[in-house]
Design a protein around this motif. Structure first.
Motif, PDB file in Angstrom:
ATOM      1  N   ASP A  60      10.716   6.073   1.663  1.00 40.93           N
ATOM      2  CA  ASP A  60       9.365   6.412   1.210  1.00 40.93           C
ATOM      3  C   ASP A  60       9.478   7.160  -0.106  1.00 40.93           C
ATOM      4  O   ASP A  60       9.373   8.386  -0.150  1.00 40.93           O
ATOM      5  N   ASP A  97       1.181   6.485   3.105  1.00 36.49           N
ATOM      6  CA  ASP A  97       0.667   5.497   4.055  1.00 36.49           C
ATOM      7  C   ASP A  97       0.557   4.101   3.462  1.00 36.49           C
ATOM      8  O   ASP A  97       0.028   3.911   2.357  1.00 36.49           O
ATOM      9  N   ARG A  98       0.986   3.089   4.230  1.00 37.26           N
ATOM     10  CA  ARG A  98       0.742   1.682   3.910  1.00 37.26           C
ATOM     11  C   ARG A  98      -0.559   1.282   4.603  1.00 37.26           C
ATOM     12  O   ARG A  98      -0.691   1.422   5.813  1.00 37.26           O
ATOM     13  N   GLU A 100      -3.369  -5.002   0.326  1.00 37.04           N
ATOM     14  CA  GLU A 100      -2.352  -4.206   1.023  1.00 37.04           C
ATOM     15  C   GLU A 100      -1.610  -3.354   0.010  1.00 37.04           C
ATOM     16  O   GLU A 100      -1.245  -3.831  -1.067  1.00 37.04           O
ATOM     17  N   GLY A 101      -1.388  -2.089   0.360  1.00 37.71           N
ATOM     18  CA  GLY A 101      -0.634  -1.238  -0.557  1.00 37.71           C
ATOM     19  C   GLY A 101      -0.587   0.201  -0.100  1.00 37.71           C
ATOM     20  O   GLY A 101      -0.940   0.530   1.038  1.00 37.71           O
ATOM     21  N   ARG A 102      -0.145   1.063  -0.999  1.00 37.47           N
ATOM     22  CA  ARG A 102      -0.025   2.497  -0.714  1.00 37.47           C
ATOM     23  C   ARG A 102      -1.379   3.165  -0.951  1.00 37.47           C
ATOM     24  O   ARG A 102      -1.995   2.961  -1.996  1.00 37.47           O
ATOM     25  N   ARG A 130       3.009   4.548   8.198  1.00 36.51           N
ATOM     26  CA  ARG A 130       3.715   5.296   7.160  1.00 36.51           C
ATOM     27  C   ARG A 130       4.855   4.437   6.618  1.00 36.51           C
ATOM     28  O   ARG A 130       5.548   3.773   7.401  1.00 36.51           O
ATOM     29  N   TYR A 131       5.032   4.455   5.286  1.00 38.50           N
ATOM     30  CA  TYR A 131       6.141   3.681   4.724  1.00 38.50           C
ATOM     31  C   TYR A 131       7.468   4.128   5.331  1.00 38.50           C
ATOM     32  O   TYR A 131       8.378   3.319   5.544  1.00 38.50           O
ATOM     33  N   ASP A 154       0.773  -0.211  -5.627  1.00 35.54           N
ATOM     34  CA  ASP A 154       1.970  -0.887  -5.119  1.00 35.54           C
ATOM     35  C   ASP A 154       2.864   0.150  -4.432  1.00 35.54           C
ATOM     36  O   ASP A 154       2.603   1.353  -4.501  1.00 35.54           O
ATOM     37  N   GLU A 155       3.931  -0.297  -3.756  1.00 33.99           N
ATOM     38  CA  GLU A 155       4.733   0.625  -2.945  1.00 33.99           C
ATOM     39  C   GLU A 155       5.334   1.750  -3.785  1.00 33.99           C
ATOM     40  O   GLU A 155       5.480   2.886  -3.311  1.00 33.99           O
TER      41      GLU A 155
END
Length: 447
Positions: free
Chosen positions: A429, A397-398, A376-378, A421-422, A361-362
Motif C-alpha cells: 500500500d 482504500d480500493r 475503480e481506483g484509490r 484496503r489495498y 490510480d493505485e
C-alpha cells in the motif's frame, strides 16, 4: 451573502443533502474548494509547501486538487522519538505543520505525557482526534470548534438516513466504549447518547478514559514481541496487565448483556466498534436472546475496520441477522472525513455534498473521475467543510465509484459496497507522494 463553504455546510439541515441537483452541487463544490485552498494555504505549512513545489496556485478544476492531496500517513509522519523523549514542543511544532493551530496558542509547560499533550491542545479550543494503527503510531487529526459543531449537526439531522431519526431522547443507552478520549468514535457515541438516549440511562463499558499513552505503548510492545526484541520482564508485565484488564472488561460486558436482555422490549441505543458488537451479539445469543427480537426503535451504531482479520469474514452478515428489524446506521467513512457516505435504499454509499470524491490510480497520481459510469481506483477526496486542517487526503482504500445517478433515484456519485484496503489485497500500500510529504514535514520540524 453566505460563502460557498457556508452554503454547502448548510445543506446538512436541508432535509436531504444527498438529493441535490448534480450540476449545482459540482459548481458549489468547486467554489468551496477555491475558498478553502485560499484560506488554508497560508495557515497550514505543509499545504503551502506542497502548493509551491507543485506550482498549483489556483483551483480551476478537480485535476488541480490531486497534487495538493496529503497522504493518509501525513498525519502520523512525526518521529516516535519525539514522544519517547518527551519533546512535546517539537511534537507540537510537527502538529502545526498539518493543522491551522498556532504553536503560541498552546501552553506546553509541565506536560508529562502524550495524554497531557492532547489535553493542552483541547484546552486551546481544538480537538486532536487520533486513529490507531498496528505499527504503534497513531495519527493526529485536528478539528476546531466549527468542525465539532458541524459533526454534531450531521448526527442530529442524518442519523439513519434515508429515513432519519427524530432527535429525541427516548432510548436506554449502552456505549461499548471508554468514557472519554480523543477518538472520534468515542465522541460520536457519546453525542448520539446525548441526543437519542434518556438522560441518566446510559451505561458505559468502562468509566475509565481512553489513554493515548497506553494505546501506543501496547502497540509498540506487541511489535517488539513480534520482532523478538521485547524482554521477558516486559512480556510478563504486559500479559499480567492485559489479563487483568480483560477480566474487568469481561465482567462489565456481562453486566451490560444482562441489562440488555432484561430491557430488550424497550427502545435501546447500542453503540460500539465492530469487535465489541460481535462479542455482545455472541453473549446475547448465549443468554437466549434470538436475532430480530430487539425493539424496532432500537438504534445500533457500529464501525471500524477489521484490522488483522480479528473477526470472521461474515461478521457483517451476522450483525445484519441479529439486528434485523432495528434502526442501524450503514455507512462508509473514516476519521479523516467529516460525516460519512451513507447507504441508500439500494445499499450504495452516497458521497455527501461537502466532499469532492477523487478516484485515483493505485499510485495516487492520476485522476480517474468520469461524468458517468463506474470507476475503480484509490479513494481520495477534498472535504471542503473542514476548518481545522486541510481536507484533501488520499486513503488506503480500493473502491468502485459510480458517477451515474443511483438506482434509488438520487444523483451520484456513490461508492459501491465492494470496498477493500489495498494492504489487504496482497500488494504494497504505497502512495507515490507519501515519502515526499513526510520528508517535507521532517524538514519543517528540524529546520
Amino acid at each position: 451573502m453566505a460563502t460557498a463553504r457556508e452554503q454547502i455546510r448548510a445543506l446538512v439541515q436541508s432535509g436531504d443533502p444527498f438529493d441535490q441537483p448534480a450540476v449545482g452541487v459540482r459548481e458549489l463544490q468547486l467554489e468551496a474548494a477555491r475558498e478553502t485552498f485560499t484560506a488554508q494555504r497560508e495557515r497550514i505549512p505543509l499545504l503551502r509547501t506542497r502548493a509551491q513545489e507543485t506550482g498549483v496556485h489556483e483551483i480551476t478544476g478537480p485535476d488541480d486538487l490531486v497534487p495538493l492531496l496529503f497522504s493518509h500517513t501525513s498525519y502520523k509522519s512525526y518521529p516516535v522519538s519525539l514522544i519517547t523523549a518527551g519533546r512535546w514542543d517539537r511534537l507540537l511544532r510537527w502538529y502545526t505543520t498539518v493543522s491551522v493551530l498556532e504553536p503560541g496558542d498552546v501552553d506546553m509547560d509541565g506536560v508529562r505525557d502524550i495524554d497531557e499533550w492532547t489535553d493542552r491542545i483541547t484546552a486551546a479550543g481544538h480537538r486532536p482526534y487520533i486513529t490507531s494503527g498496528t505499527s504503534g503510531k497513531v495519527s493526529f487529526l485536528n478539528c476546531d470548534a466549527g468542525d465539532l459543531s458541524f459533526l454534531h449537526d450531521i448526527l442530529e439531522n442524518l442519523t439513519c438516513w434515508p429515513d432519519p431519526l427524530p432527535p429525541k431522547p427516548t432510548r436506554r443507552g449502552y456505549l461499548l466504549a471508554p468514557a472519554s478520549g480523543p477518538m472520534r468514535s468515542v465522541d460520536g457515541f457519546r453525542w448520539h447518547a446525548e441526543v437519542f438516549a434518556r438522560p441518566g440511562e446510559t451505561r458505559l463499558l468502562t468509566e475509565e478514559p481512553m489513554r493515548v499513552s497506553e494505546l501506543m505503548s501496547s502497540a509498540l510492545l506487541r511489535r517488539r514481541m513480534a520482532e523478538g526484541t521485547a524482554t521477558p520482564q516486559e512480556i510478563s508485565s504486559f500479559e499480567t496487565a492485559s489479563e487483568t484488564r480483560e477480566q474487568e472488561l469481561g465482567a462489565a460486558m456481562d453486566r451490560i448483556v444482562d441489562d440488555i436482555a432484561a430491557h430488550r422490549d424497550e427502545p435501546l441505543l447500542i453503540a460500539g466498534m465492530n469487535n465489541q458488537q460481535f462479542t455482545l451479539i455472541q453473549a446475547l445469543r448465549t443468554r437466549g436472546v434470538p436475532g430480530g427480537s430487539l425493539h424496532p426503535d432500537t438504534l445500533v451504531l457500529s464501525g471500524g475496520g477489521n484490522k488483522g482479520r480479528a473477526l470472521p469474514d461474515d461478521y457483517q452478515a451476522q450483525f445484519a441477522a441479529f439486528y434485523e428489524g432495528v434502526r442501524r446506521v450503514r455507512s462508509y467513512g473514516m476519521t479523516e472525513l467529516q460525516g460519512s457516505c451513507l447507504a441508500c435504499e439500494k445499499g450504495n454509499y452516497h458521497v455527501p455534498p461537502w466532499v469532492i470524491p477523487l478516484v485515483l490510480d493505485e499510485a495516487g497520481e492520476k485522476l480517474l473521475n468520469t461524468e458517468h459510469g463506474v470507476v475503480e481506483g484509490r479513494f481520495a477526496f477534498l472535504d471542503v467543510s473542514l476548518q481545522g486542517r486541510w481536507g484533501g487526503l488520499i486513503s488506503g482504500d480500493r473502491v468502485f465509484v459510480d458517477f451515474s445517478p443511483c438506482d434509488c433515484g438520487r444523483p451520484g456519485p456513490t461508492v459501491l459496497p465492494d470496498i477493500r484496503r489495498y494492504g489487504d489485497l496482497g500488494g504494497d500500500d504505497k502512495i507515490t507522494c507519501a515519502a515526499t510529504l513526510d520528508s517535507y514535514v521532517r524538514g519543517m520540524i528540524h529546520g
